[in-house]
Motif scaffolding. Structure first.
Motif, PDB file in Angstrom:
ATOM      1  N   CYS A  18      17.619  46.444  35.992  1.00  0.00           N
ATOM      2  CA  CYS A  18      17.909  46.667  34.649  1.00  0.00           C
ATOM      3  C   CYS A  18      16.507  46.566  33.721  1.00  0.00           C
ATOM      4  O   CYS A  18      16.637  47.313  32.705  1.00  0.00           O
ATOM      5  CB  CYS A  18      18.747  45.459  34.269  1.00  0.00           C
ATOM      6  SG  CYS A  18      18.165  43.880  34.691  1.00  0.00           S
ATOM      7  N   GLU A  66      22.340  49.102  31.559  1.00  0.00           N
ATOM      8  CA  GLU A  66      23.646  48.423  32.261  1.00  0.00           C
ATOM      9  C   GLU A  66      23.951  49.397  33.525  1.00  0.00           C
ATOM     10  O   GLU A  66      24.642  48.811  34.492  1.00  0.00           O
ATOM     11  CB  GLU A  66      24.805  48.394  30.973  1.00  0.00           C
ATOM     12  CG  GLU A  66      24.524  47.419  30.098  1.00  0.00           C
ATOM     13  CD  GLU A  66      25.664  47.108  29.245  1.00  0.00           C
ATOM     14  OE1 GLU A  66      26.759  47.588  29.348  1.00  0.00           O
ATOM     15  OE2 GLU A  66      25.590  46.413  28.009  1.00  0.00           O
ATOM     16  N   CYS A  69      22.410  47.669  36.529  1.00  0.00           N
ATOM     17  CA  CYS A  69      22.796  46.225  37.011  1.00  0.00           C
ATOM     18  C   CYS A  69      23.520  46.121  38.303  1.00  0.00           C
ATOM     19  O   CYS A  69      24.755  46.974  38.306  1.00  0.00           O
ATOM     20  CB  CYS A  69      23.801  45.776  35.587  1.00  0.00           C
ATOM     21  SG  CYS A  69      24.362  44.158  35.957  1.00  0.00           S
ATOM     22  N   ARG A  70      22.991  45.441  38.938  1.00  0.00           N
ATOM     23  CA  ARG A  70      23.560  45.292  40.252  1.00  0.00           C
ATOM     24  C   ARG A  70      25.026  44.457  40.300  1.00  0.00           C
ATOM     25  O   ARG A  70      25.576  44.484  41.453  1.00  0.00           O
ATOM     26  CB  ARG A  70      22.691  44.507  41.030  1.00  0.00           C
ATOM     27  CG  ARG A  70      21.198  45.178  41.060  1.00  0.00           C
ATOM     28  CD  ARG A  70      20.134  44.312  42.149  1.00  0.00           C
ATOM     29  NE  ARG A  70      20.569  43.925  43.340  1.00  0.00           N
ATOM     30  CZ  ARG A  70      20.783  42.511  43.412  1.00  0.00           C
ATOM     31  NH1 ARG A  70      20.971  41.644  42.709  1.00  0.00           N
ATOM     32  NH2 ARG A  70      21.152  42.350  44.733  1.00  0.00           N
ATOM     33  N   ARG A  71      25.344  43.930  39.466  1.00  0.00           N
ATOM     34  CA  ARG A  71      26.580  43.150  39.356  1.00  0.00           C
ATOM     35  C   ARG A  71      27.779  44.244  39.534  1.00  0.00           C
ATOM     36  O   ARG A  71      28.670  44.063  40.255  1.00  0.00           O
ATOM     37  CB  ARG A  71      26.935  42.639  37.827  1.00  0.00           C
ATOM     38  CG  ARG A  71      28.287  41.914  37.513  1.00  0.00           C
ATOM     39  CD  ARG A  71      28.228  40.606  38.404  1.00  0.00           C
ATOM     40  NE  ARG A  71      29.520  40.008  38.691  1.00  0.00           N
ATOM     41  CZ  ARG A  71      29.989  38.834  38.698  1.00  0.00           C
ATOM     42  NH1 ARG A  71      28.948  37.848  38.653  1.00  0.00           N
ATOM     43  NH2 ARG A  71      31.056  38.320  38.986  1.00  0.00           N
ATOM     44  N   GLY A  72      27.792  45.428  39.125  1.00  0.00           N
ATOM     45  CA  GLY A  72      28.456  46.432  39.318  1.00  0.00           C
ATOM     46  C   GLY A  72      28.851  46.941  40.868  1.00  0.00           C
ATOM     47  O   GLY A  72      29.706  47.141  41.404  1.00  0.00           O
ATOM     48  N   GLU A  83      32.210  46.200  36.829  1.00  0.00           N
ATOM     49  CA  GLU A  83      31.084  46.587  35.499  1.00  0.00           C
ATOM     50  C   GLU A  83      30.220  45.523  35.592  1.00  0.00           C
ATOM     51  O   GLU A  83      30.123  44.428  35.863  1.00  0.00           O
ATOM     52  CB  GLU A  83      32.277  46.072  34.401  1.00  0.00           C
ATOM     53  CG  GLU A  83      33.613  47.089  34.189  1.00  0.00           C
ATOM     54  CD  GLU A  83      34.023  47.026  32.944  1.00  0.00           C
ATOM     55  OE1 GLU A  83      33.880  47.641  31.949  1.00  0.00           O
ATOM     56  OE2 GLU A  83      35.004  46.097  32.704  1.00  0.00           O
ATOM     57  N   PRO A  84      28.989  46.061  34.883  1.00  0.00           N
ATOM     58  CA  PRO A  84      27.985  45.502  34.788  1.00  0.00           C
ATOM     59  C   PRO A  84      28.010  44.261  33.689  1.00  0.00           C
ATOM     60  O   PRO A  84      29.038  44.247  33.060  1.00  0.00           O
ATOM     61  CB  PRO A  84      26.951  46.648  34.300  1.00  0.00           C
ATOM     62  CG  PRO A  84      27.672  47.475  33.638  1.00  0.00           C
ATOM     63  CD  PRO A  84      29.018  47.587  34.280  1.00  0.00           C
ATOM     64  N   ARG A 459      34.147  41.202  33.524  1.00  0.00           N
ATOM     65  CA  ARG A 459      33.457  41.362  32.377  1.00  0.00           C
ATOM     66  C   ARG A 459      34.162  41.056  31.148  1.00  0.00           C
ATOM     67  O   ARG A 459      35.308  41.403  31.028  1.00  0.00           O
ATOM     68  CB  ARG A 459      32.891  42.615  32.081  1.00  0.00           C
ATOM     69  CG  ARG A 459      32.290  43.254  30.948  1.00  0.00           C
ATOM     70  CD  ARG A 459      31.290  44.457  30.909  1.00  0.00           C
ATOM     71  NE  ARG A 459      31.036  45.037  29.521  1.00  0.00           N
ATOM     72  CZ  ARG A 459      29.831  45.650  29.604  1.00  0.00           C
ATOM     73  NH1 ARG A 459      29.063  45.843  30.395  1.00  0.00           N
ATOM     74  NH2 ARG A 459      29.617  46.138  28.403  1.00  0.00           N
ATOM     75  N   CYS A 494      25.372  37.196  35.373  1.00  0.00           N
ATOM     76  CA  CYS A 494      24.060  37.942  35.615  1.00  0.00           C
ATOM     77  C   CYS A 494      23.652  37.039  37.060  1.00  0.00           C
ATOM     78  O   CYS A 494      23.877  35.998  37.245  1.00  0.00           O
ATOM     79  CB  CYS A 494      23.123  37.441  34.529  1.00  0.00           C
ATOM     80  SG  CYS A 494      21.311  37.960  34.985  1.00  0.00           S
TER      81      CYS A 494
END
Length: 606
Positions: A18, A66, A69-72, A83-84, A459, A494
């Motif tokens: 990010c 976004e 972002c590794r969250r997604g 989703e990020p 999210r 995060c």
């Protein structure tokens, strides 16, 4: 594969996707952690040093961070729509909840004037960033703009329902308060004349001020009701335009078109539609901009190419279009082919043309020493932003064509470095290096200085003003922003990508405890080999080939440890479980070079 003996900030910056995706390299996880800790002023200052306009960008940024972002990525198997983290909207949180007086007290102290004078043409984000970076170093900065207030297209082209004027005034005010001289209502008409005023350097950040027009039948005859999008938006911002016809067609699929259609909806347009020559997925507008327009009941009509403005007695009656379809050749190149269907006719009272923007430099004489390329853009050194006139620099949309605010800010930072080096007698092409560090977060055997309890929440949605209120006025802000409770929950999503797992292979006893406890199965002990072969033997397939594997040197059995950084949660369970301390959690922080060596942590409390 990346191996531990080479584990260094140079490697770990790749994992903080990010931050690296942001043109201004904002330390995203760092400020998100501060939000979770209630340290809003600290979070704001981290943003301010990097992106200069946290409140503005928290509402309008194109969000290049976004998608990275590794969250997604780690949610892909568990959620229908992973989703990020809402990085952009959390940036707004730092602006909404900071302590204004505290922030003002942390602004850089201004050095005594050094005798060097710099002119900035245009008061947009690139010029203001140059001023922000150079004013504290003692330079005498003058910013010229043809409008009465600073901000450039942030002020003239972004509607107030997305970006309140008070936010622009506040954040541009921080820069002007550094002793920067703002000359309002003065458009520079001659580069030669400006050069003769004795400035030691000139920065051109005047944007891409000319909107593209359509040369099709009926354009001249219907001119009274056909408007160039960016000019029309500026007229709306200045209050020169306060109403629009009941039926409005917006031509174009970019963010300007989205601002036009939503503004028209608020100025009396009851039947507002966006008509685009491309397909929906090919539209250049950001996905959330399209979603916002559709949320307000604005339809999109795709694969329609404008053919003519239909008029009667000089009055616009509507438009005809040609219906096309997309065909692709073997190389993936698209061609729009007529379908042969009858040309549709759409009635309308006004048309807003938002089909692109162009650079225009009629005020720069072509014999002043500045060369231009075949597209009419200045010939620049891509790293220094220096033109062929040694003391003239460009940035933002004026440099390489229309982009976005955060890119303009990044250009401003780089150009400020170049100007500072030039005026200190150094070569601007010799760029200062970014620097980074890794610091252990260990506070005890099983305790870390950051919260590693990964949230499972999806999210969170940003609340909107009620439709009847939002659509009744051009000045009512639509998005209300997160409250503190929701901001905390979103911040907890995060994954702390900047807090890295660091493995010391000579301490490992190969007990496999870390592998057993890993919730993502991203740690594997296996035989060494070529990377493609190793990837087939991992506990969980490492399918993202763009992400390096983190691999150790040989262990006592000859095996190696391999970790897939792509899906690691950075939860620290491997380090907590390790009986020998072979695993550690270390925070990576990138400090990007600024003019005069200003660091990323300026103005941030310890």
């Amino acid at each position: 594969m990346q191996r531990t003996e080479n584990a260094s900030p140079a490697y770990f910056h790749k994992v903080v996707d990010c931050q690296w995706a942001c043109p201004a390299h904002t330390p995203v996880p760092e400020y998100i952690r501060f939000i979770a800790q209630g340290r809003y002023s600290d979070a704001y200052m981290i943003n301010w040093v990097s992106n200069v306009f946290p409140g503005i960008l928290g509402r309008t940024c194109d969000r290049p961070c976004e998608p990275a972002c590794r969250r997604g990525r780690v949610e892909e198997e568990n959620l229908e729509k992973p989703e990020p983290v809402a990085i952009c909207r959390l940036k707004r949180v730092t602006a909404d909840f900071k302590d204004g007086d505290d922030v003002k007290s942390r602004m850089p102290k201004i050095a005594p004037k050094n005798g060097k004078r710099i002119a900035c043409v245009g008061a947009g984000p690139a010029s203001l960033t140059v001023a922000r970076d150079l004013a504290p170093l003692g330079y005498d900065i003058t910013v010229f703009d043809g409008e009465p207030k600073p901000g450039g297209f942030m002020w003239t082209q972004i509607p107030r329902f997305r970006l309140p004027e008070s936010v622009i005034d506040e954040e541009t005010g921080y820069i002007l308060d550094m002793g920067v001289t703002f000359v309002a209502n003065q458009r520079i008409e001659s580069m030669k004349a400006l050069m003769q005023q004795g400035y030691d350097a000139i920065f051109v950040g005047c944007g891409a001020p000319r909107g593209r027009d359509l040369d099709i039948p009926g354009r001249k005859e219907a001119a009274a009701n056909v408007h160039i999008g960016i000019d029309w938006l500026a007229s709306v911002s200045f209050g020169h335009v306060t109403k629009v016809g009941r039926r409005v067609i917006v031509l174009g699929g970019g963010n300007t078109a989205m601002d036009c259609c939503r503004s028209a909806r608020r100025l009396g347009g009851e039947d507002v539609k966006v008509i685009v020559r491309s397909g929906f997925d090919e539209m250049k507008a950001s996905p959330w901009e399209k979603e916002d327009a559709m949320h307000e009941g604005i339809p999109f009509i795709n694969y329609h190419v404008p053919k003519a403005f239909v008029h009667e007695g000089g009055r616009l009656k509507g438009m005809t279009f040609e219906i096309v379809r997309a065909e692709y050749d073997d190389k993936g190149n698209r061609k729009l082919v007529p379908t042969g269907e009858p040309d549709p006719f759409f009635e309308c009272d006004d048309v807003l043309v938002a089909v692109g923007q162009e650079n225009a430099f009629p005020w720069i004489e072509r014999d002043c020493g500045i060369a231009f390329d075949k597209w009419g853009l200045p010939a620049l050194h891509k790293e220094t932003f220096r033109s062929t006139a040694p003391t003239v620099f460009f940035g933002g949309d004026a440099a390489f064509g229309p982009k976005n605010i955060i890119t303009a800010v990044a250009h401003g930072h780089e150009a400020a470095v170049s100007i500072h080096k030039l005026l200190q007698g150094e070569d601007p092409a010799q760029r200062p290096e970014h620097f980074a560090n890794l610091v252990s977060q260990k506070m005890g055997i099983h305790e870390w200085s950051y919260d590693n309890d990964t949230s499972d929440d999806a999210r969170f949605k940003v609340p909107w003003a009620k439709a009847e209120k939002a659509l009744a006025s051009i000045k009512v802000e639509v998005e209300l922003g997160f409250d503190l409770k929701t901001a905390f929950k979103e911040a907890q999503r995060c994954l702390n990508c900047d807090v890295q797992t660091v493995f010391t292979d000579n301490l490992c006893i190969e007990c496999d405890a870390c592998m057993d406890i890993c919730p993502m199965d991203c740690i594997t002990f296996t035989e060494d080999g070529a990377e493609p072969d190793v990837r087939t033997r991992l506990k969980a397939p490492a399918l993202n080939l763009a992400q390096d594997l983190y691999a150790s040197g040989p262990l006592k059995t000859g095996r190696i440890m391999v970790k897939d950084e792509d899906v690691c949660l950075h939860c620290g369970l491997c380090a907590e479980r390790c009986p020998t301390g072979a695993w550690d959690m270390q925070k990576f922080l990138l400090h990007t070079a600024k003019a005069g060596g200003q660091g990323e942590k300026v103005g941030v409390a310890a």
